[in-house]
Motif scaffolding. Structure first.
Motif, PDB file in Angstrom:
ATOM      1  N   PRO A  15       1.161  10.139  -6.641  1.00 54.02           N
ATOM      2  CA  PRO A  15       1.468  11.520  -7.045  1.00 54.02           C
ATOM      3  C   PRO A  15       2.239  11.593  -8.362  1.00 54.02           C
ATOM      4  N   VAL A  16       3.104  10.634  -8.606  1.00 56.17           N
ATOM      5  CA  VAL A  16       3.854  10.599  -9.866  1.00 56.17           C
ATOM      6  C   VAL A  16       2.889  10.383 -11.029  1.00 56.17           C
ATOM      7  N   HIS A  33       0.834  -1.197   0.000  1.00 57.20           N
ATOM      8  CA  HIS A  33       0.000   0.000   0.000  1.00 57.20           C
ATOM      9  C   HIS A  33       0.874   1.254   0.000  1.00 57.20           C
ATOM     10  N   ASN A  34       1.928   1.265   0.800  1.00 52.91           N
ATOM     11  CA  ASN A  34       2.823   2.418   0.843  1.00 52.91           C
ATOM     12  C   ASN A  34       3.488   2.639  -0.509  1.00 52.91           C
ATOM     13  N   ASN A  35       3.790   1.563  -1.208  1.00 54.21           N
ATOM     14  CA  ASN A  35       4.374   1.687  -2.537  1.00 54.21           C
ATOM     15  C   ASN A  35       3.401   2.401  -3.476  1.00 54.21           C
ATOM     16  N   TYR A  36       2.121   2.056  -3.395  1.00 55.16           N
ATOM     17  CA  TYR A  36       1.127   2.735  -4.220  1.00 55.16           C
ATOM     18  C   TYR A  36       0.993   4.194  -3.803  1.00 55.16           C
ATOM     19  N   ALA A  37       1.040   4.450  -2.528  1.00 51.02           N
ATOM     20  CA  ALA A  37       0.883   5.813  -2.031  1.00 51.02           C
ATOM     21  C   ALA A  37       2.012   6.713  -2.528  1.00 51.02           C
ATOM     22  N   THR A  38       3.195   6.164  -2.714  1.00 56.05           N
ATOM     23  CA  THR A  38       4.298   6.978  -3.227  1.00 56.05           C
ATOM     24  C   THR A  38       4.228   7.119  -4.742  1.00 56.05           C
ATOM     25  N   ARG A  39       3.596   6.177  -5.422  1.00 58.57           N
ATOM     26  CA  ARG A  39       3.528   6.219  -6.880  1.00 58.57           C
ATOM     27  C   ARG A  39       2.369   7.063  -7.396  1.00 58.57           C
TER      28      ARG A  39
END
Length: 73
Positions: free
Chosen positions: A51-52, A43-49
């Motif tokens: 905005p990109v 989930h954190n990986n998606y949260a960082t991606r």
């Protein structure tokens, strides 16, 4: 005397059963905790991606607007 031996055997059996249950429960808890940690990391990986991806969508929309504007001339 035989009553004492029977009581000791019962005590050992009860202790083994109790500790076996504790160990099994601990292993299951650790497994489930690991699964939860993996899901949180995903989930954190998606949260960082996200905005990109949002920024890329803005750029694409801007380029489409420019192309539509140039085609209209």
């Amino acid at each position: 005397m035989s009553e004492i031996i029977v009581a000791l055997i019962a005590l050992v059996g009860t202790a083994l059963g109790t500790f076996g249950g504790i160990i099994t429960s601990s292993k299951l808890t650790n497994y489930r905790l690991k699964q939860l940690e993996d899901r949180v990391a995903e989930h954190n990986n998606y949260a960082t991606r996200i905005p990109v991806v949002e920024e890329q969508i803005k750029v694409i929309n801007h380029r489409l607007s420019d192309l539509e504007h140039d085609k209209g001339d």
